[in-house]
Design an enzyme around this catalytic site. Structure first.
Site, PDB file in Angstrom:
ATOM      1  N   CYS A 131      62.811 144.249  45.552  1.00 32.27           N
ATOM      2  CA  CYS A 131      64.212 144.390  45.963  1.00 32.27           C
ATOM      3  C   CYS A 131      64.703 143.154  46.724  1.00 32.27           C
ATOM      4  CB  CYS A 131      64.408 145.641  46.808  1.00 32.27           C
ATOM      5  SG  CYS A 131      63.353 145.701  48.259  1.00 32.27           S
TER       6      CYS A 131
ATOM      7  N   ASN B 102      57.628 149.628  41.994  1.00 33.13           N
ATOM      8  CA  ASN B 102      57.408 148.174  41.972  1.00 33.13           C
ATOM      9  C   ASN B 102      56.265 147.708  42.875  1.00 33.13           C
ATOM     10  OD1 ASN B 102      59.132 148.910  44.144  1.00 33.13           O
ATOM     11  ND2 ASN B 102      59.820 146.790  44.347  1.00 33.13           N
TER      12      ASN B 102
ATOM     13  N   GLU C 210      63.773 150.169  59.085  1.00 32.83           N
ATOM     14  CA  GLU C 210      62.364 150.490  59.270  1.00 32.83           C
ATOM     15  C   GLU C 210      61.694 149.333  59.992  1.00 32.83           C
ATOM     16  OE1 GLU C 210      61.604 150.940  55.097  1.00 32.83           O
ATOM     17  OE2 GLU C 210      61.642 153.108  55.199  1.00 32.83           O
TER      18      GLU C 210
ATOM     19  N   GLU D 188      66.316 152.878  51.526  1.00 35.49           N
ATOM     20  CA  GLU D 188      66.126 151.431  51.317  1.00 35.49           C
ATOM     21  C   GLU D 188      66.372 151.186  49.839  1.00 35.49           C
ATOM     22  OE1 GLU D 188      65.156 148.053  50.279  1.00 35.49           O
ATOM     23  OE2 GLU D 188      63.110 148.839  50.285  1.00 35.49           O
TER      24      GLU D 188
END
Length: 487
Positions: A287, A155, A468, A253
């Site tokens: 996301c 993406n 992160e 993630e």
């Protein structure tokens, strides 16, 4: 746009050299539906070669000072910025996103990822304590882990790949990266810049291919102690299982089903355009996109009317047109999956207010076979509906009414995901109260996607493991060692 006669053929980048592969996968231009690129269909053999190159490069690279590594990262950022337009054009063609989004978001952020970690690596400090009664001093050291396996999604291809590569090599690790086979071009282009930036051979290796072959070989490799993955929760479960026998360190993630909670005292002049953007930016293929909008009943009708009107203004079409807001979805299969969610919602009695199946989509002649979908707004959806529970990952959002603060917190938390949320209210006390109780790794209030890369990024529940960011990435990509000196 006619299909190019000469297909682009990518090669793996191993040990500082481009290496051809014995077999290839077709990669499609999502805006035309045509094959325009051949991507290596790598497997165990290619991964083995890449891991060996990374292992061989590790002693020299890990012994460089943070300042030396920082200078190389900054040089790489310079080179990406110099070629920004070429990277943006490639990202738009490869992924289907608008040229505007690639030009203003993807590629600048990819360069900034290197620049940010080039800076942050210079400012970490270790701990020291004294035990005077024992005549001892304790201090900590942080050392790079070794070969990092990095698997990035389709993406935000270069944006999310560099978000992994930058901290990994800044900390002194070497890497084997596997981008998505659907969006590999900008990773391949970046490889061309590595030597010019001063990155030694073998420090960054890129193996192209599918998750089932190349990804699995990387995850299962005994000499890759660390895996950073961004993608689906289902794939993450497989990575967890496959890496468990090796006790690998994982950063995962994953997906989201992100709520926006809009109270009746929200500033709708700010809220509506921002929530349209948070729902449909990058075709909803982020996301962090908003896919459940809870609106307090007193303003529900007004919000819905204005929100739909604003969503209809978003133009869908050829991604290279700078006036277009919504490009093509990544693949024919993904478009069909997203459309099926809309059909399921209608079958359950929900109302589609605009977009898919309601409004007609006019496309230029060259884009008739592309994978396009209009921004779609669904109302009257039940909380237990798959459209309210599952990640759709397309330009679809659901709008429902709520009455009380207590009720909406419970409903917002009532999914397996917990990545991001937004809260809209002018009541400061309520904003803090609701943010504290939402099961989300990130909560934005009266804004969306405002990021400070110093701060932790990641989700709760099925949205991932680990964080992160400056400090968090440093801790993930290094091993801590405690040393005691008796004097």
């Amino acid at each position: 746009m006619a299909q190019s006669k000469v297909l682009l053929v990518l090669e793996n980048f191993i040990g500082g050299k481009f290496v051809p592969c014995s077999s290839y996968i077709d990669s499609y231009n999502p805006s035309t539906g045509d094959v325009y690129c051949k991507v290596p269909d790598s497997g165990k053999e290619e991964v083995e070669a890449a891991v060996k190159a990374a292992k061989d490069a590790f002693p020299v690279w890990s012994s460089k000072s943070p300042l030396e590594r920082s200078q190389i990262l900054n040089k790489l950022a310079d080179l990406i910025e110099h070629d920004l337009e070429a990277f943006a054009q490639a990202e738009s063609m490869d992924q289907g996103k608008t040229i505007t989004f690639a030009r203003t978001v993807d590629i600048p952020r990819a360069a900034y990822n290197f620049r940010f970690f080039a800076s942050s690596i210079l400012h970490h400090v270790t701990e020291c304590t004294e035990m005077a009664t024992m005549g001892c001093v304790h201090y900590t050291l942080r050392a790079p882990v070794g070969v990092a396996g990095l698997i990035s999604p389709w993406n935000l291809p270069l944006y999310l790949l560099t978000w992994k590569i930058a901290p990994a090599i800044a900390c002194g690790n070497t890497v084997v990266a596997k981008p998505s086979e659907m969006t590999s071009v900008t990773a391949w282009m970046m490889c061309k810049l590595l030597e010019k930036a001063g990155v030694p051979h073998g420090v960054v290796n890129v193996v192209f291919g599918t998750g089932a072959k190349a990804g699995e070989a990387l995850v299962c490799h005994p000499d890759v102690p660390l895996i950073s993955f961004t993608g689906s929760t289902l794939t993450a479960q497989r990575i967890t299982e496959k890496s468990a026998p090796h006790c690998k360190r994982l950063s995962l993630e994953l997906g989201g089903k992100n709520p926006a909670i809009i109270f009746d005292d929200a500033d709708l002049s700010q809220c509506i355009p921002t929530t349209v953007r948070s729902s449909f930016a990058n075709q909803g293929e982020i996301c962090l996109c908003t896919s459940r909008i809870f609106v307090q009943r007193g303003i529900y009708s007004d919000f819905l009317k204005r929100f739909v009107a604003e969503a209809k203004k978003w133009k869908t079409g050829n991604p290279s047109d700078p006036t277009v807001d919504v490009g093509a979805l990544i693949s024919k299969e993904h478009l069909e999956k997203v459309r099926n969610y809309v059909k399921k919602a209608q079958a359950e009695g929900a109302t589609v207010l605009c977009g898919e199946g309601v409004d007609s989509l006019a496309l230029p002649p060259g884009n008739q076979k592309g994978y396009f979908m209009l921004p779609t707004v669904i109302a009257e959806v039940k909380d237990e509906s798959c459209c309210m529970q599952e990640e759709i990952f397309g330009p679809v959002t659901c709008v429902v009414a709520f009455d009380t603060e207590e009720e909406v917190i419970k409903r917002a938390n009532g999914v397996k995901y917990g990545l991001a949320a937004t809260v809209w209210s002018s009541n400061v006390g309520r904003v803090h109260r609701v943010a504290r109780r939402l099961q989300s790794g990130l909560v934005w209030t009266n804004c969306w996607l405002v990021r400070d890369l110093n701060l932790p990024f990641g989700g709760m529940k099925a949205s991932g493991i680990g964080r992160e960011g400056a400090k968090d990435s440093y801790e993930f990509f290094t091993e801590v060692k405690t040393i005691t000196i008796k004097h």
